[in-house]
Design a protein around this motif. Structure first.
Motif, PDB file in Angstrom:
ATOM      1  N   MET A   1       0.840  -1.187   0.000  1.00 21.19           N
ATOM      2  CA  MET A   1       0.000   0.000   0.000  1.00 21.19           C
ATOM      3  C   MET A   1       0.878   1.241   0.000  1.00 21.19           C
ATOM      4  SD  MET A   1      -3.187   0.817   2.496  1.00 21.19           S
ATOM      5  CE  MET A   1      -2.197   1.669   3.702  1.00 21.19           C
ATOM      6  N   PHE A   2       0.491   2.256  -0.761  1.00 25.00           N
ATOM      7  CA  PHE A   2       1.322   3.437  -0.947  1.00 25.00           C
ATOM      8  C   PHE A   2       0.646   4.706  -0.402  1.00 25.00           C
ATOM      9  CE2 PHE A   2       2.023   0.434  -4.489  1.00 25.00           C
ATOM     10  CZ  PHE A   2       3.314   0.037  -4.155  1.00 25.00           C
ATOM     11  N   LEU A   3      -0.493   5.049  -0.929  1.00 28.20           N
ATOM     12  CA  LEU A   3      -1.223   6.223  -0.442  1.00 28.20           C
ATOM     13  C   LEU A   3      -1.946   5.856   0.845  1.00 28.20           C
ATOM     14  CD1 LEU A   3      -2.303   9.116  -0.833  1.00 28.20           C
ATOM     15  CD2 LEU A   3      -4.164   8.120  -2.187  1.00 28.20           C
ATOM     16  N   ASN A   4      -1.675   6.590   1.930  1.00 23.46           N
ATOM     17  CA  ASN A   4      -2.295   6.218   3.210  1.00 23.46           C
ATOM     18  C   ASN A   4      -3.143   7.314   3.850  1.00 23.46           C
ATOM     19  OD1 ASN A   4      -0.371   7.856   4.928  1.00 23.46           O
ATOM     20  ND2 ASN A   4       1.094   6.408   4.036  1.00 23.46           N
ATOM     21  N   ARG A   5      -3.122   8.533   3.301  1.00 21.05           N
ATOM     22  CA  ARG A   5      -3.946   9.588   3.896  1.00 21.05           C
ATOM     23  C   ARG A   5      -4.234  10.682   2.870  1.00 21.05           C
ATOM     24  NH1 ARG A   5      -0.744  10.921   7.544  1.00 21.05           N
ATOM     25  NH2 ARG A   5      -1.476   9.437   9.107  1.00 21.05           N
TER      26      ARG A   5
ATOM     27  N   GLU B   1       1.370  -6.192  -5.647  1.00 18.72           N
ATOM     28  CA  GLU B   1       1.494  -5.023  -4.773  1.00 18.72           C
ATOM     29  C   GLU B   1       0.971  -3.745  -5.422  1.00 18.72           C
ATOM     30  OE1 GLU B   1       5.484  -4.740  -3.367  1.00 18.72           O
ATOM     31  OE2 GLU B   1       5.453  -6.695  -2.402  1.00 18.72           O
ATOM     32  N   CYS B   2      -0.188  -3.834  -6.039  1.00 26.68           N
ATOM     33  CA  CYS B   2      -0.858  -2.647  -6.562  1.00 26.68           C
ATOM     34  C   CYS B   2      -1.853  -2.137  -5.530  1.00 26.68           C
ATOM     35  CB  CYS B   2      -1.611  -2.962  -7.853  1.00 26.68           C
ATOM     36  SG  CYS B   2      -0.561  -3.429  -9.240  1.00 26.68           S
ATOM     37  N   GLN B   3      -2.120  -0.840  -5.562  1.00 26.26           N
ATOM     38  CA  GLN B   3      -3.134  -0.238  -4.716  1.00 26.26           C
ATOM     39  C   GLN B   3      -4.257   0.279  -5.605  1.00 26.26           C
ATOM     40  OE1 GLN B   3      -1.836   3.013  -2.230  1.00 26.26           O
ATOM     41  NE2 GLN B   3      -3.778   3.144  -1.139  1.00 26.26           N
ATOM     42  N   PHE B   4      -5.496   0.086  -5.150  1.00 32.88           N
ATOM     43  CA  PHE B   4      -6.657   0.517  -5.916  1.00 32.88           C
ATOM     44  C   PHE B   4      -7.571   1.372  -5.045  1.00 32.88           C
ATOM     45  CE2 PHE B   4      -5.297  -3.148  -8.298  1.00 32.88           C
ATOM     46  CZ  PHE B   4      -5.629  -2.859  -9.605  1.00 32.88           C
ATOM     47  N   ILE B   5      -8.057   2.456  -5.622  1.00 31.65           N
ATOM     48  CA  ILE B   5      -9.170   3.206  -5.051  1.00 31.65           C
ATOM     49  C   ILE B   5     -10.226   3.275  -6.143  1.00 31.65           C
ATOM     50  CG2 ILE B   5      -9.958   5.347  -3.977  1.00 31.65           C
ATOM     51  CD1 ILE B   5      -7.102   5.896  -3.133  1.00 31.65           C
ATOM     52  N   ILE B   6     -11.423   2.794  -5.835  1.00 27.20           N
ATOM     53  CA  ILE B   6     -12.446   2.570  -6.855  1.00 27.20           C
ATOM     54  C   ILE B   6     -13.761   3.209  -6.420  1.00 27.20           C
ATOM     55  CG2 ILE B   6     -13.716   0.835  -8.165  1.00 27.20           C
ATOM     56  CD1 ILE B   6     -11.419  -1.146  -7.509  1.00 27.20           C
ATOM     57  N   ALA B   7     -14.294   4.096  -7.247  1.00 32.10           N
ATOM     58  CA  ALA B   7     -15.642   4.619  -7.038  1.00 32.10           C
ATOM     59  C   ALA B   7     -16.596   3.726  -7.823  1.00 32.10           C
ATOM     60  CB  ALA B   7     -15.743   6.059  -7.517  1.00 32.10           C
ATOM     61  N   THR B   8     -17.602   3.196  -7.154  1.00 32.08           N
ATOM     62  CA  THR B   8     -18.447   2.200  -7.814  1.00 32.08           C
ATOM     63  C   THR B   8     -19.863   2.202  -7.259  1.00 32.08           C
ATOM     64  OG1 THR B   8     -18.610  -0.153  -8.424  1.00 32.08           O
ATOM     65  CG2 THR B   8     -17.840   0.348  -6.207  1.00 32.08           C
ATOM     66  N   HIS B   9     -20.785   1.691  -8.097  1.00 32.95           N
ATOM     67  CA  HIS B   9     -22.154   1.400  -7.662  1.00 32.95           C
ATOM     68  C   HIS B   9     -22.416  -0.108  -7.673  1.00 32.95           C
ATOM     69  CE1 HIS B   9     -23.524   5.563  -7.670  1.00 32.95           C
ATOM     70  NE2 HIS B   9     -23.002   5.734  -8.866  1.00 32.95           N
TER      71      HIS B   9
ATOM     72  N   ALA C   1      -6.359   0.066   3.417  1.00 32.97           N
ATOM     73  CA  ALA C   1      -6.333  -1.211   2.704  1.00 32.97           C
ATOM     74  C   ALA C   1      -5.823  -0.983   1.289  1.00 32.97           C
ATOM     75  CB  ALA C   1      -7.731  -1.835   2.667  1.00 32.97           C
ATOM     76  N   ASN C   2      -5.302  -2.033   0.673  1.00 32.14           N
ATOM     77  CA  ASN C   2      -4.798  -1.866  -0.687  1.00 32.14           C
ATOM     78  C   ASN C   2      -5.913  -1.839  -1.725  1.00 32.14           C
ATOM     79  OD1 ASN C   2      -5.406  -4.559  -0.465  1.00 32.14           O
ATOM     80  ND2 ASN C   2      -3.432  -5.310  -1.202  1.00 32.14           N
ATOM     81  N   VAL C   3      -7.152  -2.146  -1.302  1.00 33.66           N
ATOM     82  CA  VAL C   3      -8.327  -1.941  -2.146  1.00 33.66           C
ATOM     83  C   VAL C   3      -9.351  -1.159  -1.327  1.00 33.66           C
ATOM     84  CG1 VAL C   3     -10.223  -2.985  -3.450  1.00 33.66           C
ATOM     85  CG2 VAL C   3      -7.944  -4.048  -3.478  1.00 33.66           C
ATOM     86  N   THR C   4      -9.672   0.039  -1.781  1.00 29.77           N
ATOM     87  CA  THR C   4     -10.612   0.910  -1.089  1.00 29.77           C
ATOM     88  C   THR C   4     -11.697   1.331  -2.069  1.00 29.77           C
ATOM     89  OG1 THR C   4      -8.865   1.787   0.341  1.00 29.77           O
ATOM     90  CG2 THR C   4     -10.890   3.074   0.182  1.00 29.77           C
TER      91      THR C   4
END
Length: 244
Positions: free
Chosen positions: A1-5, A180-188, A36-39
């Motif tokens: 995980m890379f971005l934490n805040r 070791e990828c990080q994901f932030i996902i906007a979803t419905h 988390a590495n998937v948010t």
């Protein structure tokens, strides 16, 4: 995980009444922890989830019309309204990644047709315009996405059938857990939200808060509809008739 805040820079904000601070969840935001590495970002249309995701993409120096750092093209109204008012905290910082913006993916595909010199090596070996919408999304996930990177996805389910959403979950697992990828996902999508171990941040009710999968409207409404389809439709259509 890379971005934490992600922290909102209150001292830079000219007015809390102007867009995007007129959005309740953005106005009340102070900082959010990415644990988390998937948010997932969830919420009703207009709740601010895509606005924040786009601002994160802007601070990562990704093209906010969609793409990575090296994709230079323009799409009307793709500028971030929030990017100048947030700070990202990293450990460690990465510069590799991609911002998928479903609504402007056609323009991104056209941009690739103009600049690609590798035979679309990173996109399945052929133009994204020569693949179906769903195929082109999966080609991006399978061939362009690689380890040690952060990926920001705005409604990736837009082009994916339920079966392909399940296929995407497998791709997501391989990238997040093995590369070791990080994901932030906007979803419905209630299917995507079911990813094990993910954090779900809700933008509803005027604030950003962590919720469990079973607490999301996406899960509750979908489950109720599937288990009570005839009753739900009768109630819904009766309400429509009464309104008339």
């Amino acid at each position: 995980m890379f971005l934490n805040r992600v922290t909102k820079l209150h001292d830079r904000i000219p007015s809390q009444q102007d867009y995007p601070f007129s959005i309740p969840a953005i106005r009340t935001m102070d900082e959010i922890e990415i644990a988390a590495n998937v948010t997932f970002f969830v919420g009703e249309n207009g709740s601010g989830k895509s606005t924040l995701l786009e601002a994160i993409a802007d601070k990562c120096e990704f093209n906010t019309a969609g793409g990575g750092r090296n994709n230079t093209y323009e799409v009307h109204a793709s500028d971030s309204a929030l990017g100048d008012y947030i700070r990202l905290s990293w450990m460690p910082k990465v510069t590799n990644g991609f911002f998928l913006r479903a609504e402007s993916f056609y323009q991104f595909s056209s941009h690739l047709d103009e600049v690609d010199t590798t035979g679309f090596r990173d996109y399945g070996g052929k133009s994204l315009h020569h693949q179906s919408h769903g195929e082109s999304f999966l080609s991006l996930f399978l061939h362009r996405f690689k380890g040690q990177a952060i990926y920001l996805l705005d409604e990736p389910e837009a082009a994916l059938s339920p079966a392909r959403q399940l296929a995407f979950l497998r791709v997501l697992y391989d990238l997040a857990e093995k590369e070791e990828c990080q994901f932030i996902i906007a979803t419905h999508s209630p299917i995507l939200l079911g990813y094990p171990g993910a954090d779900i941040l809700s933008f509803d009710h005027g604030k950003i808060s962590s919720i469990r999968y079973e607490e999301s409207d996406h899960y509750q409404i979908t489950r109720y509809f599937l288990e009570n389809r005839e009753r739900y439709l009768n109630e819904l259509l009766k309400e429509e008739q009464d309104d008339e």
